[in-house]
Structures are given as structure tokens and as C-alpha cells.
Design an enzyme around this catalytic site. Sequence first.
Site, PDB file in Angstrom:
ATOM      1  N   GLU A  30      16.981  32.042 -18.121  1.00  0.00           N
ATOM      2  CA  GLU A  30      17.705  30.838 -18.667  1.00  0.00           C
ATOM      3  C   GLU A  30      19.259  30.896 -18.619  1.00  0.00           C
ATOM      4  OE1 GLU A  30      16.010  28.375 -20.212  1.00  0.00           O
ATOM      5  OE2 GLU A  30      14.215  29.033 -21.198  1.00  0.00           O
ATOM      6  N   ARG A  34      20.629  27.483 -16.630  1.00  0.00           N
ATOM      7  CA  ARG A  34      21.461  26.639 -17.435  1.00  0.00           C
ATOM      8  C   ARG A  34      23.027  26.961 -17.283  1.00  0.00           C
ATOM      9  NH1 ARG A  34      17.880  25.252 -22.834  1.00  0.00           N
ATOM     10  NH2 ARG A  34      15.936  25.629 -21.693  1.00  0.00           N
ATOM     11  N   ASP A 163       5.370  27.434 -13.182  1.00  0.00           N
ATOM     12  CA  ASP A 163       5.993  25.953 -12.687  1.00  0.00           C
ATOM     13  C   ASP A 163       7.240  26.275 -11.773  1.00  0.00           C
ATOM     14  OD1 ASP A 163       7.854  27.003 -14.846  1.00  0.00           O
ATOM     15  OD2 ASP A 163       7.697  25.224 -16.035  1.00  0.00           O
ATOM     16  N   GLU A 296      10.022  16.610 -17.687  1.00  0.00           N
ATOM     17  CA  GLU A 296       9.242  16.526 -16.418  1.00  0.00           C
ATOM     18  C   GLU A 296       8.785  15.238 -16.105  1.00  0.00           C
ATOM     19  OE1 GLU A 296       8.878  18.833 -19.036  1.00  0.00           O
ATOM     20  OE2 GLU A 296       9.869  20.583 -18.162  1.00  0.00           O
ATOM     21  N   THR A 382      16.329  23.700 -11.544  1.00  0.00           N
ATOM     22  CA  THR A 382      15.203  23.377 -12.363  1.00  0.00           C
ATOM     23  C   THR A 382      15.633  22.802 -13.563  1.00  0.00           C
ATOM     24  OG1 THR A 382      13.016  23.919 -13.079  1.00  0.00           O
ATOM     25  CG2 THR A 382      14.732  25.672 -13.196  1.00  0.00           C
TER      26      THR A 382
END
Length: 410
Positions: A30, A34, A163, A296, A382
Site C-alpha cells: 500500500e 499509494r 490481481d 475496477e 494500480t
Amino acid sequence: MGLTEDYQEAKEWVNSNLDLSSNGEASLFEVNIRYVGGLLSAFYLTGDEMFKQKVLDLGEKLLPAFNTPTGIPRGVINLGSGTSWSWGWASAGSSILAEFGTLHLEFIHLSELSGNPIYTEKVMNIRKLLDKIEKPHGLYPNFLSPVSGNWVQHHVSLGGLGDSFYEYLIKSFLMSDKTDQEAKRMYYSALEAIETNLVQKSPGGLTYVAEWRGGVLDHKMGHLACFSGGMVGIGADDAPEKRQHYLDLAAEITHTCHESYSRSATKLGPEAFRFDGGTEATATRLSDRYYILRPEVIESYMYMWRLTHDPKYREWGWEAVEALEKHCRVDGGYSGIRDVYASTVSHDNMQQSFFLSETLKYLYLLFSDDDLLPLDDWVFNTEAHPLPVVRKNCLQDTDSPLDTEQTLSE
Ligand code: DMJ
């Protein structure tokens, strides 16, 4: 977007308040997608050196997580002390495919900006191990031991836990100006294994991607797996002999994900939907009925719009805008909801940060011209933070943004 004042305020906050040494539990994944991704984008979009300095400081703090016998990083880090450990809930101290497999794009840029090859070496080592290890039916299970380098369980998913590993293979190839042949090869063979083993057609004709538990299919598709419509779409061009096939597959998956929205009372999609016991694209369990403002499905609309210009993708995006306004808008912003099938919604009182960075950004791009962050020049990480394609044929001045100001002002 013209939000100049908001940008100035956010920049000031990053400059004065972003604490990169905070003691506490942080997810390596993360923090990377991010914070590292966000700071890199901020630098490339503005050229402001402050963002570059911050991201290089942060990058260094992530390196201790890679001190394992295999170089596969552990999932949790303490930025203050530099210690790292595995998630308590991941079996046998394992690391997670979607976490250690989703570092590549940002780490390549950390090496580009710092001139230090260490970041590239770290992610290439992960890549090498994954390429060499034996894979059941060519599939990549979700859990791997950072100590032995072996799979810990045979659970395979294009949704949570798996994913973005697949997403970063094709995006690594695209971000390398199409020179990273290893990423390309690994992506297309993973996709072939996914098609052979996981892609299913329901009795009602909907294409979906099931999950795989040691050889047994679970006919469930998570909202998270809906990113794969866009992923398969952006990879179509570089497989010339299967181009149309992949464009069709991408459109079918995106259609199924839209169905999961249109079959609910709120016109927002559940966290996971199933294809068994007579149901199609609908959540059967109470615990799967929530919507937490995830991006998504809209992400796939955006890519499919850019690739095909079929107006239905903008129509579907607008349906989502209306549903968000009707059901998720609250005084303080936007909130997730507990049950997409209940016409009187119950809010969860949470606005996830990916709502701004992904959901709204992809909607904005869906309704913008193609030359705003063109897909030939930019790759979205992502978390939807745009990173420039690294052009190998021109020497870059690492102190300046990669000719992006011109792109932006255009
Ligand atoms: C985001 O944080 C990223 O897209 C991640 O890859 C998985 N999904 C969430 C939002 O749903």
C-alpha cells in the site's frame, strides 16, 4: 483538472506534514502503490523537486523489507525502525503475490530518478524467481514463502491477493517502451493459463473469471477482478495474431461486470458475485453485498472506451455517476454502502482514498479526450497514478520531468 488551489494545499501538506519515519505497521504494497506511486506522479506531472526528494527518501526506507533469504519482501514494514514482518493472517509466514508482484513500475522509476540500480535489482530478482518456479498448470498461486521461495497454498485468483501482479506484467512491458520482452512473455503465458483454467461462460452467456483452489473451481468473481477487462484490452495490440480475440474477451468481461451493477437495486456492484445455484453475476452471500467505492469496473470502462470508442462505455460510466450521486453522496463526501441490493441504503461512513485516486480519476478520463494522459505515453499504476513510459532511445535528464509539462498543457 484545474483544481489549482486544492493542489497547492495538498503540496503544502506533503511538504510540511508527510512523516516518512512514522513508527507503526504499514503495508509495503500500500505504501508503494499509494505513496510512492502518488509522489512519483506528482513529480512527473509538475517537475517539483520536493516530490522527487520525498519519494527518494521513502524508497530507501522500503529496502529493509527485502532482507529475506530469497529477496521476496515481507508484507509489513515499520518505516521508523526499518523492521519488517509477514502478515499474521497469511499462512506460514508467506508473502502475497499481489503485494510483492506489484512493485515493478514504481521501483523502475525509483532507479530512473535516483540513478541507483538497487530498486530495479530488487524487482528483477522477484521476477526471476517467479519465472523459474514451477507453476501448477502455468498458474501463479497467491501465497509464497519468502524463506523457501516455494508456493504455500494453491489458491489462484485474478481478484484479491493475485490481481495486480498480472496487471504489472503487461504494464511493465508497456512502460518499458515495449522493450521488456520477459514481462511480455510472462504476461501472455499467464493469460493463456488463466483462459484455459479460470475463464468460464455461464449458462446465460456471461464470461467470467472463476477462482481456483487446488484444482477445484470456485464460481465466484470479485469486484477486484473486474480490472481484468481493461488489462486484457490494453494487452491486445501486442499479440497481433490474437488481437481480436483479446479485445472480445476484454469486452465480454467488462460486460459481465456491468451486469453485476445493473442487476442490483442501486445500480452499483457487490464486492463479489457468483455463478452457481442458478444465480448469475449476483452476490448470494450477505457478506458479499457491500460496495466500498471501488474503481475496477469503471477502470475497465475507461480502457475499453479508449480502445474502441463504443459509446456504451460512456453510458455505463454515466450510470455509475448517477448511482454514486444518488446512493453514496453524503455531507462530508462519498460513502461506501452495506448492501447494493437494498433500495434504502445504509452507509458505512468511509471514503476510501482510492475513490479519489482511481474511481473519480477514471471517470474523469472516461469523459475526457484521448490526448489527456494518452495511453501511448503514460501507464497508470494500480492506484491510477500516471507514470511516464521510459523511452530508451533518448537520454533522460533525471532532474526534470519527462517532457510531461508539454503533454499536460496540450
Ligand atoms: C486499489 O487499492 C488498487 O487498485 C489495488 O490494486 C486493489 N484495489 C484497490 C481498490 O479497489
